[in-house]
Scaffold this motif. Structure first.
Motif, PDB file in Angstrom:
ATOM      1  N   ILE A 247      12.312  57.694  48.025  1.00  0.00           N
ATOM      2  CA  ILE A 247      12.640  56.392  47.432  1.00  0.00           C
ATOM      3  C   ILE A 247      13.187  55.434  48.498  1.00  0.00           C
ATOM      4  O   ILE A 247      12.807  54.258  48.550  1.00  0.00           O
ATOM      5  CB  ILE A 247      13.637  56.564  46.267  1.00  0.00           C
ATOM      6  N   ILE A 248      14.069  55.937  49.352  1.00  0.00           N
ATOM      7  CA  ILE A 248      14.615  55.101  50.424  1.00  0.00           C
ATOM      8  C   ILE A 248      13.499  54.610  51.341  1.00  0.00           C
ATOM      9  O   ILE A 248      13.517  53.470  51.816  1.00  0.00           O
ATOM     10  CB  ILE A 248      15.671  55.878  51.236  1.00  0.00           C
ATOM     11  N   ALA A 249      12.491  55.462  51.575  1.00  0.00           N
ATOM     12  CA  ALA A 249      11.398  55.120  52.485  1.00  0.00           C
ATOM     13  C   ALA A 249      10.527  53.975  51.980  1.00  0.00           C
ATOM     14  O   ALA A 249       9.724  53.433  52.732  1.00  0.00           O
ATOM     15  CB  ALA A 249      10.530  56.350  52.749  1.00  0.00           C
ATOM     16  N   THR A 250      10.700  53.582  50.717  1.00  0.00           N
ATOM     17  CA  THR A 250       9.911  52.461  50.198  1.00  0.00           C
ATOM     18  C   THR A 250      10.408  51.110  50.711  1.00  0.00           C
ATOM     19  O   THR A 250       9.867  50.070  50.317  1.00  0.00           O
ATOM     20  CB  THR A 250       9.884  52.438  48.650  1.00  0.00           C
ATOM     21  N   VAL A 251      11.397  51.108  51.589  1.00  0.00           N
ATOM     22  CA  VAL A 251      11.738  49.854  52.268  1.00  0.00           C
ATOM     23  C   VAL A 251      10.646  49.500  53.285  1.00  0.00           C
ATOM     24  O   VAL A 251      10.654  48.404  53.847  1.00  0.00           O
ATOM     25  CB  VAL A 251      13.120  49.902  52.969  1.00  0.00           C
ATOM     26  N   GLU A 252       9.701  50.426  53.501  1.00  0.00           N
ATOM     27  CA  GLU A 252       8.595  50.159  54.430  1.00  0.00           C
ATOM     28  C   GLU A 252       7.818  48.886  54.083  1.00  0.00           C
ATOM     29  O   GLU A 252       7.597  48.046  54.969  1.00  0.00           O
ATOM     30  CB  GLU A 252       7.638  51.352  54.483  1.00  0.00           C
ATOM     31  N   PRO A 253       7.370  48.688  52.817  1.00  0.00           N
ATOM     32  CA  PRO A 253       6.647  47.443  52.528  1.00  0.00           C
ATOM     33  C   PRO A 253       7.503  46.194  52.700  1.00  0.00           C
ATOM     34  O   PRO A 253       6.974  45.115  52.995  1.00  0.00           O
ATOM     35  CB  PRO A 253       6.181  47.620  51.077  1.00  0.00           C
ATOM     36  N   VAL A 254       8.808  46.314  52.522  1.00  0.00           N
ATOM     37  CA  VAL A 254       9.701  45.169  52.763  1.00  0.00           C
ATOM     38  C   VAL A 254       9.661  44.813  54.244  1.00  0.00           C
ATOM     39  O   VAL A 254       9.524  43.640  54.620  1.00  0.00           O
ATOM     40  CB  VAL A 254      11.149  45.495  52.320  1.00  0.00           C
ATOM     41  N   ALA A 255       9.771  45.836  55.104  1.00  0.00           N
ATOM     42  CA  ALA A 255       9.711  45.605  56.548  1.00  0.00           C
ATOM     43  C   ALA A 255       8.354  45.041  56.961  1.00  0.00           C
ATOM     44  O   ALA A 255       8.275  44.121  57.786  1.00  0.00           O
ATOM     45  CB  ALA A 255       9.978  46.919  57.293  1.00  0.00           C
TER      46      ALA A 255
END
Length: 302
Positions: A247-255
């Motif tokens: 779940i934390i790794a979904t900051v990828e599309p934000v980046a």
């Protein structure tokens, strides 16, 4: 390390995955196909990891043959399967739908972690998964004009990409019970590289591989969004639940979205902003102390 250390490792790794477009777009312009770029990525990564291992972690270069099943899982069923399915899905439907199906990965991780790792399945995880998926939909942006492009092959391979993406976290968790993060990362890419070299034509472009720009962007691709990112993710995964890490790794599309705005001058509208905020709130929710979450939930129900 404390509780914040693993969270930061996962978040930084996801941010590094988010900058992959810098290297992929350039290598595509230089004449490489999508799967050739993936092959270049994993081969470069395993060479870099091999140098690091020989010079710094020689004791972590050994594994038992019986444990190779874990690295077949992370290397073939995750890295290779995920990339093949993802690029197939892109060719079958619009990019936005393919990306959204890819980010079903946290859903798969939560379910598989519950079934095989005996992690708890609570309301926070369910809300966070729904939030991250909704956030991805808003960030990517879906037009109803794209609906005719949806087909069964595209849906199945898109979900296969999400499933393969999720398997690194699951197999990685099993491997981490026996091996250090460096060992898991090295053998993951060794298996993936050996597999992809057999099924791509990268070797036929060996004359291009000595080009200065190819070397620069190839090493950059292998180092930043691959070696460093996966080492950080695997190290963070060692210290937290698989479902939380995913779940934390979904900051990828934000980046990736922020990168597209600042580097490529692409549009960033209200939907992208709302989607980014929803993802970040979902990440915060999954990391709230249980006592804080229970107090807030009780207040809401009062």
């Amino acid at each position: 390390m404390g509780k914040i250390g693993p969270i930061m490792m996962i978040a930084v790794s996801a941010a590094l995955w988010g900058i992959i477009a810098i290297f992929v777009r350039k290598l595509a312009l230089l004449g490489f196909t999508s799967m050739e770029i993936v092959t270049l990525r994993v081969v470069t990564a395993v060479l870099l990891l091999g140098i690091i291992g020989i010079t710094k972690y020689p004791g972590q270069m050994k594994i038992r043959f019986v444990d190779s099943k874990y690295f077949i899982g992370t290397g073939i069923f995750s890295i290779v399967l995920f990339n093949w399915c993802y690029f197939t899905a892109i060719n079958q439907m619009s990019l936005s739908f393919a990306v959204i199906l890819l980010y079903t990965a946290p859903t798969f991780v939560v379910i598989l972690s519950y079934l095989f790792l005996k992690e708890r399945l609570d309301s926070r995880k369910i809300i966070s998964v729904i939030g991250t998926l909704l956030g991805c939909v808003l960030i990517v942006g879906v037009s109803f004009k794209d609906t005719p492009s949806i087909n069964l092959v595209g849906i199945l391979t898109g979900l296969g990409a999400g499933f393969g993406y999720a398997l690194y976290t699951i197999f990685g968790k099993f491997a981490l019970a026996k091996y250090r993060p460096f060992t898991v990362t090295f053998y993951t890419f060794l298996v993936a590289a050996a597999t992809l070299v057999l099924f791509t034509n990268l070797i036929e472009k060996r004359s291009m591989l000595v080009n200065a720009e190819v070397i620069l962007y190839g090493v950059g691709l292998g180092l930043f969004p691959t070696v460093i990112a996966y080492l950080l993710y695997t190290k963070g995964l060692e210290k937290m639940e698989s479902s939380k890490a995913s779940i934390i790794a979904t900051v990828e599309p934000v980046a990736a979205t922020l990168l597209s705005v600042f580097f490529y001058k692409e549009n960033f509208g209200m939907l992208q902003l709302v989607g980014s905020v929803i993802i970040l709130l979902s990440v915060i929710l999954i990391n709230l102390p249980k006592s804080t979450y229970n107090i807030n939930k009780n207040r809401a129900s009062a």
